[in-house]
Design a protein around this motif. Structure first.
Motif, PDB file in Angstrom:
ATOM      1  N   ARG A  13      -6.667  -3.364 -16.002  1.00 56.90           N
ATOM      2  CA  ARG A  13      -6.356  -2.574 -14.811  1.00 56.90           C
ATOM      3  C   ARG A  13      -5.427  -3.325 -13.868  1.00 56.90           C
ATOM      4  O   ARG A  13      -4.677  -2.705 -13.105  1.00 56.90           O
ATOM      5  CB  ARG A  13      -7.644  -2.155 -14.093  1.00 56.90           C
ATOM      6  N   ILE A  72       4.216   2.435 -17.014  1.00 62.98           N
ATOM      7  CA  ILE A  72       3.313   2.082 -18.097  1.00 62.98           C
ATOM      8  C   ILE A  72       2.762   3.364 -18.710  1.00 62.98           C
ATOM      9  O   ILE A  72       2.866   4.437 -18.127  1.00 62.98           O
ATOM     10  CB  ILE A  72       2.117   1.251 -17.583  1.00 62.98           C
ATOM     11  N   MET A 101      -0.929   4.744 -20.316  1.00 63.48           N
ATOM     12  CA  MET A 101      -2.306   4.282 -20.442  1.00 63.48           C
ATOM     13  C   MET A 101      -3.175   5.360 -21.068  1.00 63.48           C
ATOM     14  O   MET A 101      -3.016   6.546 -20.792  1.00 63.48           O
ATOM     15  CB  MET A 101      -2.849   3.896 -19.063  1.00 63.48           C
ATOM     16  N   PHE A 113      -7.206   6.405 -21.653  1.00 63.50           N
ATOM     17  CA  PHE A 113      -8.506   6.094 -21.078  1.00 63.50           C
ATOM     18  C   PHE A 113      -9.620   6.326 -22.080  1.00 63.50           C
ATOM     19  O   PHE A 113      -9.475   7.082 -23.033  1.00 63.50           O
ATOM     20  CB  PHE A 113      -8.730   6.935 -19.822  1.00 63.50           C
ATOM     21  N   ARG A 121       0.454  11.660 -24.714  1.00 62.95           N
ATOM     22  CA  ARG A 121       0.718  11.707 -23.281  1.00 62.95           C
ATOM     23  C   ARG A 121       1.086  10.323 -22.753  1.00 62.95           C
ATOM     24  O   ARG A 121       1.912  10.187 -21.858  1.00 62.95           O
ATOM     25  CB  ARG A 121      -0.535  12.240 -22.576  1.00 62.95           C
ATOM     26  N   ALA A 127      -9.390  11.375 -20.482  1.00 62.98           N
ATOM     27  CA  ALA A 127      -8.917  11.849 -19.181  1.00 62.98           C
ATOM     28  C   ALA A 127      -7.820  12.897 -19.298  1.00 62.98           C
ATOM     29  O   ALA A 127      -6.829  12.868 -18.585  1.00 62.98           O
ATOM     30  CB  ALA A 127      -8.443  10.672 -18.308  1.00 62.98           C
TER      31      ALA A 127
END
Lengths: 288, 342
Positions: B47, B77, B79, B81, B146, B85
């Motif tokens: 994180r 970036i 990311m 999850f 995504r 998400a």
């Protein structure tokens, strides 16, 4: 066969569990509403040996006297204004409670939100009267702080009515929005940020659509009673406080024309249901 | 694509140091796994690299840009999850296109790149579905699409496969590896699953209590753990007594080093094994657990210590049952010499 009895046994259990609630709803809503519907269709109350007959005269009165429609429109407008103000004030508050504050502080602030529910509504309205009237708490306070003289007398204005109603109904929108916002996974917001979205984009494309069910529920909870409100308009509005709700109240407590009051009530009910029906496609979309 | 480096970063929560002077380099195009038990600081490190957490001290660079004070939305970036998400109010195509729309690439360009990304994760034609209409594996693919559709400089994965069942997880490990190679994106993965770390990554870093214990290629870390924690966290290790009869200490081992041997390096025989370069000891079979292709045996050494042996079922002497006496042996060069603590 054994399975069949098990299922019917379970169904009997369900009916047993549901029945107290439904019996209560029948007694508390269906019976009084039926009585009111009956009253709205008669010439005189059938008590004390009075002569009475069925009639649609009470409903005709609404359409023959334009004042009623004007007042109904005034009440609907008041309902819209109060609802919009509650949403604008309540949603940010709910957002902060749900997403920015954690732990003990949240509990304490939450208590403050529901505090109005703990006091009698009449007491709340009269305390607003003390605050808002000329030479009242607000007036004195502002004049003590400001270097110049101001004359704040909001009492007996539409503003006073809106302030009083917003204060009474704000907790509903905060609670419903809070629940909706609470259900939004923080990871969704983190994910949007990781894709480069700024705060306005996240609010507009993610948080608002996802909390729409809560906003709509809060709006309905506020709009419906405010359209029929009579206490705040009467006490805080004074001379300007004649609304559809106060007219209905007058029929019941002052003029003793219950049939007309009942008919006016049913017209209000119909109008509110109509508005909700028109808004329901939006409601459905919010739930999807 | 870019190289990522972290230099001496410290992050404290109250008196607890979630990250304590961690320095690591993540090579351009590599797949790096951060491994550790919960509370080890691996997620905080991820994180911090993502930009959700700003370190109290230290530097983070993505490419040549120092980013330790750049908020996440400006870091470029991608990311993924743990629970994916996905935005429940948007279709798959809108989910994947979200980052592109934020970047205002235009509708035609958005459609083209969303199509490409969905093709890469083998979900062509799923653009119109809502997330709740997808299976767990499909959601995971959407989340990956995504995360990479904006061509970010680095891809960060937070326990990406932990929500999937075992069979699907293994499939997705290969899939993830394929896609990562295909687009050559620098990837940092957080996991508590050592198998996942070993199979997926070029390099791993083991964290414990906010400190980096060891970093390197998986094989190197497995074969030469830096300390007892690394030896036992990544795989299992039987700790050996300091040179009993038959247990040979490899040459050049520092004094005070702990000797250990991996369960799968040990052979079991009924008679004393012959041959040079073997360490051996005698024990009694206490338990034998059948687990498909492999069997796990617990053996009590004569000095009282317990040894775990993982062996193919057919390599176990025929008829060996619990309570039997047997010999354990392993090549001396398979003995791990773990440097003393501190």
């Amino acid at each position: 066969m054994a399975g069949g009895t098990a299922i019917s046994g379970a169904r009997a259990g369900l009916i047993a569990l549901l029945s107290p609630a439904y019996l209560w709803l029948t007694a508390a809503i269906f019976l009084p509403l039926s009585a009111m519907l009956f009253f709205s269709l008669v010439t005189e109350l059938p008590f004390g040996g009075a002569e009475w007959a069925f009639t649609l005269e009470n409903y005709r009165a609404f359409f023959e006297t334009p004042t009623y429609a004007t007042l109904l429109w005034k009440s609907v407008r008041l309902g819209l204004i109060v609802t919009v103000v509650c949403l604008l004030v309540g949603f940010p508050c709910a957002y902060v409670l749900a997403k920015a504050i954690r732990g003990r502080a949240r509990e304490a602030l939450f208590l403050l939100v529901i505090l109005p529910f703990w006091s009698n509504s009449l007491v709340r309205i009269f305390s607003w009267a003390i605050v808002l009237r000329g030479n009242g708490v607000l007036d004195l306070g502002l004049n003590a702080l400001l270097p110049f003289e101001v004359d704040v007398s909001l009492m007996f204005t539409t503003h006073a009515i809106v302030i009083g109603l917003v204060h009474s109904y704000l907790p509903y929108v905060i609670l419903t929005s809070y629940l909706a916002l609470q259900a939004i996974d923080d990871n969704l917001i983190d994910a949007a940020r990781s894709m480069g979205a700024g705060k306005p984009t996240i609010l507009w494309r993610l948080v608002l659509p996802l909390s729409l069910p809560g906003l709509v529920a809060g709006a309905v909870l506020i709009f419906v009673p405010v359209v029929g409100a009579f206490m705040e308009p009467r006490i805080l509005g004074g001379r300007v406080g004649t609304y559809y709700g106060t007219v209905i109240e007058d029929q019941f407590v002052a003029v003793y024309n219950w049939p007309l009051g009942a008919a006016l009530s049913f017209i209000l009910l119909a109008v509110v249901l109509f508005i909700l029906a028109v808004a329901s496609p939006m409601l459905k979309r919010a739930q999807a | 694509m870019a190289r990522v480096s972290v230099e001496g970063i410290v992050k404290r929560y109250g008196t607890v140091a979630a990250l304590d002077e961690v320095s690591l380099d993540f090579e351009d195009g590599g797949l790096f796994a951060l491994l550790g038990p919960s509370g080890s600081g691996k997620t905080t490190l991820l994180r911090a690299i993502a930009g959700f957490v700003f370190p109290d001290r230290g530097r983070i660079r993505i490419g040549d840009q120092p980013v330790e004070r750049v908020p996440v939305e400006k870091r470029d970036i991608g990311m993924m999850f743990q629970n994916y998400a996905l935005f429940p109010n948007m279709s798959v195509a809108d989910n994947v296109g979200f980052g592109l729309r934020v970047r205002k690439v235009g509708a035609a360009e958005e459609r083209r790149r969303v199509g490409e990304a969905l093709e890469l994760v083998q979900l062509e034609g799923f653009g119109g579905r809502k997330p709740h209409e997808l299976s767990g594996g499909q959601r995971q693919r959407v989340a990956l699409a995504r995360a990479i559709v904006t061509n970010p400089r680095v891809l960060l994965l937070d326990e990406p496969l932990s929500a999937l069942d075992k069979a699907l997880r293994v499939d997705m490990q290969f899939e993830l590896r394929r896609i990562q190679r295909e687009i050559g994106i620098t990837t940092i993965l957080v996991t508590h699953d050592q198998e996942e770390a070993l199979t997926l990554s070029d390099r791993i870093g083991i964290l414990r209590d906010g400190r980096l214990v060891q970093a390197g290629p998986p094989r190197e870390v497995y074969n030469a753990p830096a300390d007892l924690f690394a030896a036992t966290f990544l795989g299992e290790a039987n700790i050996l007594p300091g040179g009993g009869a038959g247990i040979v200490v490899p040459e050049g081992v520092a004094p005070g080093a702990v000797l250990a041997v991996r369960p799968e390096a040990i052979a079991m025989t009924r008679t004393e094994p012959e041959g040079a370069g073997l360490s051996k000891c005698v024990g009694v079979l206490e338990r034998r657990v059948f687990a498909g292709a492999m069997a796990t045996c617990l053996v009590r050494r004569e000095d009282g210590g317990e040894m775990k042996v993982v062996s193919r079922d057919q390599d176990i002497p025929a008829g060996l049952t619990e309570g039997d006496r047997l010999w354990l042996s392993w090549p001396v060069d398979k003995t791990l010499a773990i440097p003393p603590e501190g």
